[in-house]
Design an enzyme around this catalytic site. Sequence first.
Site, mmCIF file in Angstrom:
data_model
loop_
_atom_site.group_PDB
_atom_site.id
_atom_site.type_symbol
_atom_site.label_atom_id
_atom_site.label_comp_id
_atom_site.label_asym_id
_atom_site.label_seq_id
_atom_site.Cartn_x
_atom_site.Cartn_y
_atom_site.Cartn_z
ATOM 1 N N HIS A 1 70.553 -14.838 51.456
ATOM 2 C CA HIS A 1 70.436 -15.373 52.818
ATOM 3 C C HIS A 1 70.337 -14.168 53.762
ATOM 4 O O HIS A 1 70.878 -13.107 53.458
ATOM 5 C CB HIS A 1 71.712 -16.179 53.093
ATOM 6 C CG HIS A 1 71.743 -16.922 54.390
ATOM 7 N ND1 HIS A 1 72.024 -16.314 55.591
ATOM 8 C CD2 HIS A 1 71.573 -18.238 54.670
ATOM 9 C CE1 HIS A 1 72.018 -17.224 56.556
ATOM 10 N NE2 HIS A 1 71.743 -18.399 56.029
ATOM 11 N N ASP B 1 78.932 -13.294 48.783
ATOM 12 C CA ASP B 1 78.655 -14.265 49.834
ATOM 13 C C ASP B 1 78.970 -15.634 49.239
ATOM 14 O O ASP B 1 78.197 -16.170 48.445
ATOM 15 C CB ASP B 1 77.186 -14.157 50.251
ATOM 16 C CG ASP B 1 76.743 -15.304 51.161
ATOM 17 O OD1 ASP B 1 77.565 -16.211 51.428
ATOM 18 O OD2 ASP B 1 75.579 -15.301 51.594
ATOM 19 N N GLN C 1 78.048 -20.889 50.080
ATOM 20 C CA GLN C 1 77.644 -22.145 49.421
ATOM 21 C C GLN C 1 78.498 -22.427 48.182
ATOM 22 O O GLN C 1 78.237 -23.390 47.466
ATOM 23 C CB GLN C 1 76.166 -22.082 49.008
ATOM 24 C CG GLN C 1 75.186 -21.884 50.149
ATOM 25 C CD GLN C 1 75.110 -23.082 51.088
ATOM 26 O OE1 GLN C 1 75.635 -24.169 50.795
ATOM 27 N NE2 GLN C 1 74.477 -22.898 52.228
ATOM 28 N N LYS D 1 81.002 -25.292 56.500
ATOM 29 C CA LYS D 1 80.273 -25.877 55.382
ATOM 30 C C LYS D 1 81.210 -26.591 54.412
ATOM 31 O O LYS D 1 80.774 -27.123 53.399
ATOM 32 C CB LYS D 1 79.501 -24.789 54.632
ATOM 33 C CG LYS D 1 78.366 -24.164 55.442
ATOM 34 C CD LYS D 1 77.524 -23.260 54.566
ATOM 35 C CE LYS D 1 76.736 -22.239 55.354
ATOM 36 N NZ LYS D 1 75.586 -22.802 56.058
ATOM 37 N N CYS E 1 66.578 -19.360 56.260
ATOM 38 C CA CYS E 1 67.147 -18.024 56.472
ATOM 39 C C CYS E 1 67.057 -17.177 55.207
ATOM 40 O O CYS E 1 67.980 -16.441 54.867
ATOM 41 C CB CYS E 1 68.599 -18.102 56.936
ATOM 42 S SG CYS E 1 68.793 -18.950 58.501
#
Lengths: 147, 410
Positions: free
Chosen positions: B121, B198, B201, B224, B364
Amino acid sequence: MSSLNLDQLYRRVIMDHYKNPRNKGELTDGGLTIDMNNPTCGDRIHLTLQVEDGIVQDAKFDGEGCSISMASASMMTQAVKGKSVEDAVRLSKAFSDMMLGKELDDSLDLGDIEALSGVSQFPARIKCATLAWKAMEKGVDSDANPK
Amino acid sequence: MLTKDMKSRFPILGQEVNGHPLVYLDSAATSQKPDVVIEAIKRYYENDNSNVHRGVHTLGNRATDEYEGARQKVADFINASSVQEVIFTRGTTTSINTVAQSYGRANLSEGDEIVITMMEHHSNIIPWQQLAKETGATLKYIDLEDDGTLSLDKVEETITGKTKIVSVMYVSNVLGTKNPIKEIAEIAHRNGAVMVVDGAQAAPHLKVDVQDLDCDFFAFSGHKMCGPTGIGVLYGKKALLEDMEPVEFGGEMIDFVGLYESTWKELPWKFEGGTPIIAGAIGLGAAIDFLQEIGLENIDKHEKHLAAYAMEKMSEIDGLTIYGPADPDLRAGIVTFNLDGVHPHDVATVLDMNGIAVRAGHHCAQPLMKRLGATATARASFYVYNTEADVDRLADGLRIAKEYFSDVIS
């Protein structure tokens, strides 16, 4: 599920310009070149303009994007060809007003472009429709005020 | 499978959009919020609102207890070894930037390498691009396999003795791929690099254990995972965080302030300059309680089931391309696709007119889009409140889009 509202957006003439874009390609004889993209969605336009004596003699576009952005680019090139830079910019302002849902001056002949008036009801898609027009304005503006 | 009743826990999902019951399939962008999270924020503002770590008064104590209580919940949620390793930030982007600006600036110089992957991302690309420019370090990319996964052989090839930072997304926001973080961390460590994850998600959808992964930093966002926007987390190993300088200076993060020199509070507060995101942290704490109650294993299973069901239903539609691994076991509840001849914006507009919210665009991840040879794609992403019926509505909507544009496609 009804598709009634969709017909206000995707008018027949828009789909025709999407399927059979006018003035697709690139002018190779050294006119103005403008590249613009819409960073939020990835739509991209490569516009070439031939401006002589304050008249847009020729215009071609290339790019990638949705039906609205590509149809709008096709219609824009068709509309500004043969117009004075002044009239082309005036038409672009009228187009922006139309996207904002404003009443337009009756004396302006919009032709096919009027089919895009429905876009004003789809706020997420207004930027798709205005991309090519912004590119054209940027091009003639840089021509009027060369660096 | 989670029950249909889950939907009723999310007040926003009860509405109609464009004349149809809302089907929300954009949770990878931001999830909806359950009643308990909305209530926790409301209760805080109605009863306990006060600044933290400074008041002597009762409300100040209550606010501090709740804020620090939320930190403990986060520490337990990701199995951090100490609550001091949990820093509240504005979100994943801020968390990664903090690592780049603090750890990166102090530890990188010309000739060093930063390694990321082609599927990242923008929030896990640009902080490293900037760091590379500032320090003279080289930014290197691990390429993808054609099925949208990473090969550990390529990871081994790309990471060298010069690599100082490896930063990889746990779950791809486009391909849905679950990356082998533990294995990559082992390779990074063997080469003397730190491992940044990261987790934007991943944290909402699967059980995260930072000690088992043995990552050095782990970044994620509250919004999220059923929490509010504006709150996120940076986990870091204590030994690393202790040596790092803050990136924001001001109130709240100081120990002693002189005219020309100041000293910092201990961890984690030295990284939390200014009045923190108190209500956000409390909302995130409530979201974690909510997710723990369902069980992360159950959420993972539910989403995997929906993704597999969606891939099955969508593959029945001619001219529909699905990106990412074909094996549902390798992916999370994200299905990115394109319909031949119909631009994803147009697909998304047709779906929206039928009450179905999906994402369309480059997500993104422009370098990944280029690698996939697509300028844009459409994406359906699933969460605890989605059902097989939602997937059926999506498939119906896609058929409508295809029919609507059949004139153009032909």
